[in-house]
Write an enzyme that holds these catalytic residues in place. Structure first.
Site, PDB file in Angstrom:
ATOM      1  N   TYR A 227       2.154 -31.367   2.618  1.00 19.72           N
ATOM      2  CA  TYR A 227       3.362 -31.660   1.856  1.00 19.72           C
ATOM      3  C   TYR A 227       3.315 -30.869   0.547  1.00 19.72           C
ATOM      4  O   TYR A 227       2.707 -29.814   0.485  1.00 19.72           O
ATOM      5  CB  TYR A 227       3.520 -33.185   1.675  1.00 19.72           C
ATOM      6  CG  TYR A 227       4.962 -33.533   1.440  1.00 19.72           C
ATOM      7  CD1 TYR A 227       5.918 -33.309   2.423  1.00 19.72           C
ATOM      8  CD2 TYR A 227       5.380 -34.022   0.214  1.00 19.72           C
ATOM      9  CE1 TYR A 227       7.259 -33.545   2.196  1.00 19.72           C
ATOM     10  CE2 TYR A 227       6.722 -34.269  -0.018  1.00 19.72           C
ATOM     11  CZ  TYR A 227       7.650 -34.025   0.969  1.00 19.72           C
ATOM     12  OH  TYR A 227       8.975 -34.253   0.744  1.00 19.72           O
TER      13      TYR A 227
ATOM     14  N   ARG B 131      18.244 -28.904  -1.617  1.00 20.66           N
ATOM     15  CA  ARG B 131      17.455 -28.947  -2.872  1.00 20.66           C
ATOM     16  C   ARG B 131      16.003 -29.184  -2.489  1.00 20.66           C
ATOM     17  O   ARG B 131      15.448 -30.253  -2.715  1.00 20.66           O
ATOM     18  CB  ARG B 131      17.957 -30.090  -3.768  1.00 20.66           C
ATOM     19  CG  ARG B 131      17.337 -30.127  -5.149  1.00 20.66           C
ATOM     20  CD  ARG B 131      17.605 -31.437  -5.866  1.00 20.66           C
ATOM     21  NE  ARG B 131      17.000 -32.567  -5.192  1.00 20.66           N
ATOM     22  CZ  ARG B 131      15.816 -33.093  -5.500  1.00 20.66           C
ATOM     23  NH1 ARG B 131      15.101 -32.600  -6.481  1.00 20.66           N
ATOM     24  NH2 ARG B 131      15.337 -34.127  -4.834  1.00 20.66           N
TER      25      ARG B 131
ATOM     26  N   LYS C 100       7.031 -34.603   5.829  1.00 18.52           N
ATOM     27  CA  LYS C 100       7.210 -36.006   5.452  1.00 18.52           C
ATOM     28  C   LYS C 100       6.925 -36.940   6.632  1.00 18.52           C
ATOM     29  O   LYS C 100       6.304 -37.982   6.455  1.00 18.52           O
ATOM     30  CB  LYS C 100       8.639 -36.214   4.942  1.00 18.52           C
ATOM     31  CG  LYS C 100       8.801 -37.421   4.079  1.00 18.52           C
ATOM     32  CD  LYS C 100       8.584 -37.077   2.625  1.00 18.52           C
ATOM     33  CE  LYS C 100       8.678 -38.247   1.707  1.00 18.52           C
ATOM     34  NZ  LYS C 100       9.120 -37.909   0.382  1.00 18.52           N
TER      35      LYS C 100
ATOM     36  N   GLU D 128      16.134 -36.860   2.503  1.00 17.00           N
ATOM     37  CA  GLU D 128      15.116 -36.096   1.784  1.00 17.00           C
ATOM     38  C   GLU D 128      15.712 -34.825   1.195  1.00 17.00           C
ATOM     39  O   GLU D 128      16.339 -34.036   1.918  1.00 17.00           O
ATOM     40  CB  GLU D 128      14.004 -35.734   2.782  1.00 17.00           C
ATOM     41  CG  GLU D 128      12.801 -35.076   2.179  1.00 17.00           C
ATOM     42  CD  GLU D 128      11.958 -36.031   1.358  1.00 17.00           C
ATOM     43  OE1 GLU D 128      12.011 -37.250   1.593  1.00 17.00           O
ATOM     44  OE2 GLU D 128      11.256 -35.554   0.462  1.00 17.00           O
ATOM     45  N   ASP D 129      15.533 -34.637  -0.097  1.00 15.95           N
ATOM     46  CA  ASP D 129      15.896 -33.382  -0.758  1.00 15.95           C
ATOM     47  C   ASP D 129      17.343 -32.943  -0.529  1.00 15.95           C
ATOM     48  O   ASP D 129      17.614 -31.770  -0.240  1.00 15.95           O
ATOM     49  CB  ASP D 129      14.912 -32.265  -0.364  1.00 15.95           C
ATOM     50  CG  ASP D 129      13.575 -32.433  -1.081  1.00 15.95           C
ATOM     51  OD1 ASP D 129      13.435 -33.407  -1.859  1.00 15.95           O
ATOM     52  OD2 ASP D 129      12.680 -31.607  -0.891  1.00 15.95           O
TER      53      ASP D 129
ATOM     54  N   ASP E 137      14.092 -41.212  -0.787  1.00 15.57           N
ATOM     55  CA  ASP E 137      12.807 -41.218  -1.493  1.00 15.57           C
ATOM     56  C   ASP E 137      12.914 -40.588  -2.879  1.00 15.57           C
ATOM     57  O   ASP E 137      12.272 -41.043  -3.825  1.00 15.57           O
ATOM     58  CB  ASP E 137      11.761 -40.491  -0.653  1.00 15.57           C
ATOM     59  CG  ASP E 137      10.375 -40.673  -1.240  1.00 15.57           C
ATOM     60  OD1 ASP E 137      10.047 -41.809  -1.622  1.00 15.57           O
ATOM     61  OD2 ASP E 137       9.634 -39.685  -1.344  1.00 15.57           O
ATOM     62  N   ASP E 138      13.737 -39.542  -3.009  1.00 15.73           N
ATOM     63  CA  ASP E 138      13.848 -38.868  -4.318  1.00 15.73           C
ATOM     64  C   ASP E 138      14.408 -39.827  -5.361  1.00 15.73           C
ATOM     65  O   ASP E 138      14.039 -39.768  -6.529  1.00 15.73           O
ATOM     66  CB  ASP E 138      14.781 -37.660  -4.217  1.00 15.73           C
ATOM     67  CG  ASP E 138      14.326 -36.698  -3.139  1.00 15.73           C
ATOM     68  OD1 ASP E 138      13.145 -36.354  -3.135  1.00 15.73           O
ATOM     69  OD2 ASP E 138      15.159 -36.323  -2.290  1.00 15.73           O
TER      70      ASP E 138
ATOM     71  N   ASN F 123       9.234 -32.221 -12.790  1.00 19.21           N
ATOM     72  CA  ASN F 123       8.543 -31.309 -11.873  1.00 19.21           C
ATOM     73  C   ASN F 123       9.257 -29.962 -11.890  1.00 19.21           C
ATOM     74  O   ASN F 123      10.439 -29.921 -12.217  1.00 19.21           O
ATOM     75  CB  ASN F 123       8.613 -31.869 -10.443  1.00 19.21           C
ATOM     76  CG  ASN F 123       7.796 -33.129 -10.295  1.00 19.21           C
ATOM     77  OD1 ASN F 123       6.693 -33.221 -10.814  1.00 19.21           O
ATOM     78  ND2 ASN F 123       8.352 -34.096  -9.591  1.00 19.21           N
TER      79      ASN F 123
HETATM   80  P1  NAD Z   1      19.272 -33.424 -14.225  1.00 22.11           P
HETATM   81  O1  NAD Z   1      19.529 -31.981 -14.463  1.00 22.11           O
HETATM   82  O2  NAD Z   1      20.261 -34.257 -13.473  1.00 22.11           O
HETATM   83  O3  NAD Z   1      19.056 -34.140 -15.635  1.00 22.11           O
HETATM   84  C1  NAD Z   1      18.350 -33.568 -16.714  1.00 22.11           C
HETATM   85  C2  NAD Z   1      18.643 -34.404 -17.935  1.00 22.11           C
HETATM   86  O4  NAD Z   1      17.794 -33.954 -18.990  1.00 22.11           O
HETATM   87  C3  NAD Z   1      20.076 -34.301 -18.445  1.00 22.11           C
HETATM   88  O5  NAD Z   1      20.546 -35.573 -18.807  1.00 22.11           O
HETATM   89  C4  NAD Z   1      19.948 -33.438 -19.689  1.00 22.11           C
HETATM   90  O6  NAD Z   1      20.953 -33.707 -20.659  1.00 22.11           O
HETATM   91  C5  NAD Z   1      18.593 -33.881 -20.184  1.00 22.11           C
HETATM   92  N1  NAD Z   1      17.995 -32.942 -21.128  1.00 22.11           N
HETATM   93  C6  NAD Z   1      18.064 -31.595 -21.140  1.00 22.11           C
HETATM   94  N2  NAD Z   1      17.453 -31.116 -22.247  1.00 22.11           N
HETATM   95  C7  NAD Z   1      16.991 -32.175 -22.923  1.00 22.11           C
HETATM   96  C8  NAD Z   1      16.297 -32.329 -24.136  1.00 22.11           C
HETATM   97  N3  NAD Z   1      15.951 -31.286 -24.859  1.00 22.11           N
HETATM   98  N4  NAD Z   1      15.987 -33.562 -24.557  1.00 22.11           N
HETATM   99  C9  NAD Z   1      16.318 -34.659 -23.813  1.00 22.11           C
HETATM  100  N5  NAD Z   1      17.004 -34.579 -22.662  1.00 22.11           N
HETATM  101  C10 NAD Z   1      17.319 -33.343 -22.212  1.00 22.11           C
HETATM  102  O7  NAD Z   1      17.860 -33.494 -13.536  1.00 22.11           O
HETATM  103  P2  NAD Z   1      17.255 -34.695 -12.666  1.00 22.11           P
HETATM  104  O8  NAD Z   1      17.635 -34.551 -11.243  1.00 22.11           O
HETATM  105  O9  NAD Z   1      17.531 -35.978 -13.352  1.00 22.11           O
HETATM  106  O10 NAD Z   1      15.709 -34.345 -12.738  1.00 22.11           O
HETATM  107  C11 NAD Z   1      15.027 -34.253 -13.963  1.00 22.11           C
HETATM  108  C12 NAD Z   1      13.577 -34.025 -13.715  1.00 22.11           C
HETATM  109  O11 NAD Z   1      13.064 -35.177 -13.101  1.00 22.11           O
HETATM  110  C13 NAD Z   1      13.260 -32.850 -12.773  1.00 22.11           C
HETATM  111  O12 NAD Z   1      12.222 -32.079 -13.309  1.00 22.11           O
HETATM  112  C14 NAD Z   1      12.813 -33.462 -11.523  1.00 22.11           C
HETATM  113  O13 NAD Z   1      11.764 -32.728 -10.934  1.00 22.11           O
HETATM  114  C15 NAD Z   1      12.313 -34.793 -11.987  1.00 22.11           C
HETATM  115  N6  NAD Z   1      12.543 -35.739 -10.933  1.00 22.11           N
HETATM  116  C16 NAD Z   1      13.761 -35.774 -10.323  1.00 22.11           C
HETATM  117  C17 NAD Z   1      14.011 -36.655  -9.303  1.00 22.11           C
HETATM  118  C18 NAD Z   1      15.362 -36.754  -8.635  1.00 22.11           C
HETATM  119  O14 NAD Z   1      15.511 -37.414  -7.637  1.00 22.11           O
HETATM  120  N7  NAD Z   1      16.396 -36.145  -9.126  1.00 22.11           N
HETATM  121  C19 NAD Z   1      13.025 -37.485  -8.916  1.00 22.11           C
HETATM  122  C20 NAD Z   1      11.816 -37.445  -9.574  1.00 22.11           C
HETATM  123  C21 NAD Z   1      11.595 -36.571 -10.586  1.00 22.11           C
END
Ligand code: NAD
Length: 577
Positions: free
Chosen positions: A106, A158, A176, A247-248, A270-271, A419
């Site tokens: 994975y 994604r 997965k 997934e993704d 899961d995400d 990430n």
């Molecule tokens: P997204 O683009 O939807 O959201 C990003 C957020 O960060 C936005 O609200 C943006 O305004 C904010 N941001 C940007 N610059 C900033 C700053 N300087 N200070 C504070 N906030 C700021 O992204 P997402 O899908 O929510 O994912 C965010 C991160 O979380 C990714 O790195 C991802 O790998 C990780 N993650 C995402 C998921 C998922 O399901 N989407 C799950 C686990 C982890």
């Protein structure tokens, strides 16, 4: 659904011929592990070398081969080749070396595999449904002859942090389901990886002559949702009890699809849900590290950087936990300070803007702090115990920010969850240096533990969704619930830290070791089934088991878990070697 592990005599599949075809069927092949009686009856005598090797010895040899390979992608390919020859041995290897092999089958290695999927594919596995199949999806499902308990499905839009990889996303679905088998004890005969080929907007793939999907742009809008609907209805008709794991999918579709189906069919994202549950599990683990109890979560104050899909999902899930542990809805919202790229979110913000809806209840009162207040000032005022990052902004947790957290708290909880590693808000080293190694640290990506000059080690925990999803899937299926409720997910989050030892919490470890994944998944499943029963979602037979207590439930869960051992492939009273 699941075959009981105690049914250890397997009848030959009626389609399976004798002789060389047995050896070419990865489900039945045992290589040098066929007994003398099996060799005779299956007509493979003389087709395999004469010496008999038990599975343990086969696994030792193939593990050494895998270890001798340098590049992770070569290890991945080596394992896929094994799976194509001998599934039982493949799962035995993954089961025995799960800590080392989960990152190969994975993330992160599977990402490379997806990037090169067209070139690496040797043998098709799983099912592909493309835009050209519209109208026929349900009938195509009957080409898959086996019953199915879990389907992992992606539309390839994604894939990890790699974006739109179209049908190459099949690598993710396959990886997965392998984790469901290895970690949750699912029978590999009853898991199904799926890709929905709705096109791709990735120009490189569209121009690649060897791309395996339909070379056209993605479906959008209502056409896209109609395609998803046809797939879901097809599954409901063909395998009515199967769990569908999304997934993704890209964020703009993932939430909509989940909301549309989560109260209607047995499904899980899961995400979104797995991530939120594992973060909460980490927080519960942190409460133990602080010498307290799970319920102490109500005493925490959270600063969350990032108000996107990850941030809002995690905040809402923690909010539910705070309410479940005794706070009122309002009191629980007051425990959050949510910051996005424009700073602190208050009621002065346009909360009707697209994407803001889930964040609206978390917006701070105008009188609290001005809208847009920067992170360091928010920390100064709010004096949080926990700092979380889902912003994708590397370095957002500056030395000053981390030091401030260390000034306010004896043991600050620092969670840079973005990430991949290059986007993490801080590294473990930075958190350790700024807090004198006192932080309880957990990241979305892997980091090394940090040894301080005084010999103290700050643990770099990683909130891996693998702690949660196999157990949630197993528990949901065994409970026979028709949906996965928030209560079942909350129970999963509580179950994970219960597997921590005292030494582990004393050392700042908030997640148990992955090599205990089978026991972790079984315990998560038990708690998920109990929660489903409390909510009145289980039928009478399951309710009866639950009413007998945890031990009976444990026996039930373990009895269904598939164990990667060879079983006799012919009925035989005189099984000689
Ligand atoms: P997204 O683009 O939807 O959201 C990003 C957020 O960060 C936005 O609200 C943006 O305004 C904010 N941001 C940007 N610059 C900033 C700053 N300087 N200070 C504070 N906030 C700021 O992204 P997402 O899908 O929510 O994912 C965010 C991160 O979380 C990714 O790195 C991802 O790998 C990780 N993650 C995402 C998921 C998922 O399901 N989407 C799950 C686990 C982890």
């Amino acid at each position: 659904m699941h075959r009981r592990a105690t049914d250890d005599v397997v009848v030959m599949h009626p389609d399976t011929s004798r002789g060389i075809e047995v050896l070419h069927n990865p489900v039945y092949n045992k290589g040098t592990s066929f007994t003398a009686s099996e060799r005779e009856r299956l007509g493979v005598r003389g087709l395999v070398p004469p010496r008999f090797f038990p599975i343990g010895q086969q696994a030792t040899k193939i593990w050494a081969q895998n270890q001798s390979l340098e590049r992770p992608l070569d290890k991945w390919q080596h394992l896929q080749d094994l799976k194509d020859r001998n599934e039982t041995l493949f799962y035995r290897l993954v089961h025995d070396h799960i800590e080392e092999l989960a990152p190969i089958i994975y993330t992160p290695t599977v990402g490379d595999a997806c990037l090169n999927f067209s070139k690496l594919l040797r043998r098709a596995r799983g099912m592909y449904f493309s835009v050209d199949d519209r109208g026929d999806i349900n009938s195509m499902m009957f080409n898959w002859k086996r019953s199915v308990s879990v389907i992992v499905v992606t539309d390839g839009s994604r894939i990890l942090g790699l974006g739109d990889l179209g049908t190459n996303g099949m690598g993710i679905s396959q990886g997965k389901v392998d984790l469901y088998v290895a970690g949750g004890g699912f029978d590999p005969q009853h898991v199904l990886p799926v890709v929905l080929d709705v096109g791709t907007n990735n120009e490189d793939l569209l121009n690649d002559p060897y791309y395996l999907g339909v070379p056209r742009k993605r479906l959008e809008g209502e056409e896209y949702y109609a395609f998803i609907e046809e797939f879901i209805r097809g599954v409901r008709n063909r395998w009515p009890n199967a769990l569908i794991q999304f997934e993704d999918f890209q964020t703009k579709h993932a939430n909509k699809i989940l909301q549309r189906y989560r109260n209607d069919v047995l499904c899980f994202n899961d995400d979104i849900q797995g991530t939120a549950a594992v973060v909460l599990a980490g927080l519960y683990g942190a409460m133990k590290c602080l010498g307290g109890h799970r319920k102490d979560i109500v005493k925490q104050t959270f600063v969350m950087c990032g108000a996107g899909s990850a941030g809002s999902g995690i905040a809402s899930f923690i909010h539910q936990a705070l309410v479940a542990n005794g706070l009122s809805e309002d009191e629980a919202y007051q425990r959050f300070y949510i910051i996005d790229k424009d700073g602190l979110i208050t009621h002065d913000r346009n909360l009707d803007a697209p994407g803001m809806e889930p964040i609206r209840p978390f917006a701070r009162a105008r009188s609290d702090l001005p809208d847009g207040t920067r992170l360091l000032d928010v920390i100064e005022k709010a004096r949080p115990t926990t700092l979380m990052g889902v912003s994708t902004v590397s370095g957002l947790f500056t030395r000053e920010v981390l030091q401030k957290m260390g000034e306010i708290n004896e043991r600050p909880i620092i969670m840079p969850l973005s990430n991949p590693t290059s986007r993490a808000e801080c590294t473990a080293q930075q958190a350790a240096e700024a807090t004198g190694g006192r932080a309880i640290f957990s990241a979305g990506s892997p980091f090394e533990d940090v040894e301080m000059p005084n010999g103290h080690v700050m643990k770099a925990n990683q909130g891996n969704n693998f702690y949660v999803f196999p157990g949630v899937g197993l528990g949901a299926l065994l409970s026979k619930s028709s949906v996965i409720s928030d209560g079942m997910l909350q129970a999963a989050a509580m179950a994970v830290p219960a597997m921590l030892t005292r030494e582990q919490h004393e050392s700042g470890t908030i997640f148990p070791r992955i090599n205990r994944i089978r026991d972790i998944s079984a315990y998560v499943a038990i708690k998920v089934i109990e929660a489903a029963a409390r909510e009145g979602r289980v039928p009478e037979d399951i309710r009866k088991i639950v009413s007998k207590g945890e031990e009976a439930l444990r026996e039930y869960v373990y009895s269904t878990m598939w164990i990667p051992n060879y079983r006799p492939t012919v009925f035989s009273c005189s099984s000689r070697k």
